[in-house]
Scaffold this motif. Structure first.
Motif, PDB file in Angstrom:
ATOM      1  N   ARG A  84       0.845  -1.201   0.000  1.00  0.00           N
ATOM      2  CA  ARG A  84       0.000   0.000   0.000  1.00  0.00           C
ATOM      3  C   ARG A  84       0.878   1.248   0.000  1.00  0.00           C
ATOM      4  NH1 ARG A  84      -5.158   1.655   1.141  1.00  0.00           N
ATOM      5  NH2 ARG A  84      -5.324   3.735   2.090  1.00  0.00           N
TER       6      ARG A  84
ATOM      7  N   ARG B 137       1.504   4.024  -3.295  1.00  0.00           N
ATOM      8  CA  ARG B 137       1.189   5.425  -3.037  1.00  0.00           C
ATOM      9  C   ARG B 137       2.423   6.303  -2.975  1.00  0.00           C
ATOM     10  NH1 ARG B 137      -2.529   2.176  -2.002  1.00  0.00           N
ATOM     11  NH2 ARG B 137      -4.746   2.735  -1.946  1.00  0.00           N
ATOM     12  N   SER B 138       3.569   5.737  -3.312  1.00  0.00           N
ATOM     13  CA  SER B 138       4.806   6.520  -3.370  1.00  0.00           C
ATOM     14  C   SER B 138       5.332   6.643  -4.798  1.00  0.00           C
ATOM     15  CB  SER B 138       5.886   5.872  -2.483  1.00  0.00           C
ATOM     16  OG  SER B 138       6.309   4.630  -3.020  1.00  0.00           O
TER      17      SER B 138
ATOM     18  N   ASP C 100       4.093   6.779  -9.333  1.00  0.00           N
ATOM     19  CA  ASP C 100       3.036   7.055 -10.301  1.00  0.00           C
ATOM     20  C   ASP C 100       2.699   5.734 -10.983  1.00  0.00           C
ATOM     21  OD1 ASP C 100       1.408   7.696 -12.393  1.00  0.00           O
ATOM     22  OD2 ASP C 100       2.703   9.243 -13.242  1.00  0.00           O
TER      23      ASP C 100
ATOM     24  N   ALA D 241      -5.960   0.041  -5.346  1.00  0.00           N
ATOM     25  CA  ALA D 241      -5.407   1.288  -5.879  1.00  0.00           C
ATOM     26  C   ALA D 241      -6.169   1.739  -7.122  1.00  0.00           C
ATOM     27  CB  ALA D 241      -3.928   1.103  -6.201  1.00  0.00           C
TER      28      ALA D 241
ATOM     29  N   THR E 119      -9.318   3.356  -6.063  1.00  0.00           N
ATOM     30  CA  THR E 119      -9.090   4.698  -5.530  1.00  0.00           C
ATOM     31  C   THR E 119      -8.851   5.701  -6.648  1.00  0.00           C
ATOM     32  OG1 THR E 119      -8.144   3.837  -3.470  1.00  0.00           O
ATOM     33  CG2 THR E 119      -7.585   6.100  -4.056  1.00  0.00           C
ATOM     34  N   LEU E 120      -8.056   5.316  -7.645  1.00  0.00           N
ATOM     35  CA  LEU E 120      -7.685   6.231  -8.727  1.00  0.00           C
ATOM     36  C   LEU E 120      -8.688   6.240  -9.873  1.00  0.00           C
ATOM     37  CD1 LEU E 120      -3.835   5.545  -8.925  1.00  0.00           C
ATOM     38  CD2 LEU E 120      -5.031   7.363  -7.688  1.00  0.00           C
TER      39      LEU E 120
ATOM     40  N   VAL F 142       3.354  12.655  -7.283  1.00  0.00           N
ATOM     41  CA  VAL F 142       2.717  11.690  -6.378  1.00  0.00           C
ATOM     42  C   VAL F 142       1.565  12.359  -5.619  1.00  0.00           C
ATOM     43  CG1 VAL F 142       3.057  10.292  -4.301  1.00  0.00           C
ATOM     44  CG2 VAL F 142       4.737  10.207  -6.145  1.00  0.00           C
TER      45      VAL F 142
ATOM     46  N   TRP G 230      -2.258  11.067  -5.790  1.00  0.00           N
ATOM     47  CA  TRP G 230      -2.799  10.396  -4.615  1.00  0.00           C
ATOM     48  C   TRP G 230      -3.433  11.323  -3.582  1.00  0.00           C
ATOM     49  CZ3 TRP G 230      -3.700   5.437  -4.634  1.00  0.00           C
ATOM     50  CH2 TRP G 230      -2.930   4.595  -5.463  1.00  0.00           C
TER      51      TRP G 230
ATOM     52  N   GLU H 137      -3.661  10.528   0.325  1.00  0.00           N
ATOM     53  CA  GLU H 137      -3.164   9.170   0.501  1.00  0.00           C
ATOM     54  C   GLU H 137      -1.692   9.025   0.092  1.00  0.00           C
ATOM     55  OE1 GLU H 137      -5.409   5.899  -0.937  1.00  0.00           O
ATOM     56  OE2 GLU H 137      -7.335   6.674  -0.222  1.00  0.00           O
ATOM     57  N   ALA H 138      -1.102  10.062  -0.453  1.00  0.00           N
ATOM     58  CA  ALA H 138       0.284   9.987  -0.913  1.00  0.00           C
ATOM     59  C   ALA H 138       1.212   9.624   0.246  1.00  0.00           C
ATOM     60  CB  ALA H 138       0.708  11.311  -1.521  1.00  0.00           C
TER      61      ALA H 138
END
Length: 231
Positions: A110, A114-115, A117, A154, A157-158, A215, A219, A222-223
């Protein structure tokens, strides 16, 4: 009465000694059991520039060690120059050693997704080409299932499919010592900005590459890690 008191003292002291010894042994046994209760694992991920991924994950609780290197290709023991020149099939990766009792595998993934692209199929940020594409390398079916769930989460989310691939684990080759812990090295090198410590050159590179802003753009709240570098 004097004789009775004197005769009991060695017995009392002996009992204390036995109890103290037992307590010490119990503490040592508990400590030994705790040490062996740790679930130490390794995993490999590709997130673009390995300096950045190493820097990010070495600050995470439960991570024991992060080593920059290469994986996924067909050439044994490649040099950095070999890899960035192309044709080896290798990606820039990091090997993360972690305690899964503190940082579960799904939690690690996770943070990883989120760190980066994960929508970019052509590289990461200013680093372009196959060498800098993103991937999760899995050891077995259980890890693959967890990785698939992480990717689906993910994507949800995106609202878009991820370009980050899930690949079978492959041989890991550490990069040269020059690249390890680059982000915190005080060694002086010559850069386009002039002579700089590696740590300073790293910060300049990361900012110029736009990694953290991108990032955050993807995100938002959440980034992982990005906000720390921009503050």
């Amino acid at each position: 009465m004097l004789e009775v008191t004197m005769s009991r003292t060695p017995i009392r002291e002996g009992v204390k000694t036995i109890l103290l010894s037992a307590a010490i042994l119990a503490a040592l046994a508990l400590q030994h059991g705790q040490a062996h209760a740790q679930d130490i694992r390794t995993t490999i991920v590709a997130g673009g520039c390995f300096w950045c991924v190493e820097s990010d994950f070495e600050r995470v609780e439960g991570v024991i060690e992060v080593v920059s290197g290469f994986s996924g290709g067909t050439v044994a023991n490649p040099s950095y120059r070999d890899v960035i020149s192309g044709g080896t099939g290798h990606l820039e990766v990091v090997e993360i050693t972690y305690d899964a009792d503190i940082l579960p595998y799904d939690g690690l993934l996770r943070l990883f997704l989120r760190s980066i692209d994960p929508l970019d199929a052509g590289g990461q940020f200013c680093d372009r080409g196959e060498t800098y594409t993103t991937a999760i390398f899995v050891e077995d079916a259980q890890e693959r299932d967890i990785a698939q769930v992480a990717v689906r989460e993910a994507e949800g989310t995106l609202g878009a499919p991820l370009a980050t691939t899930i690949r079978d684990a492959a041989a890991f080759y550490p990069a040269e010592a020059y690249h390890q812990d680059y982000y915190r090295s005080n060694e002086i090198i010559l850069t386009r900005f002039g002579p700089r410590r590696k740590s300073v050159a790293y910060d300049l590179y990361r900012e110029a590459c736009g990694r953290d802003q991108r990032v955050l753009d993807i995100w938002g709240s959440e980034a992982a890690f990005a906000a720390d570098h921009l503050n």
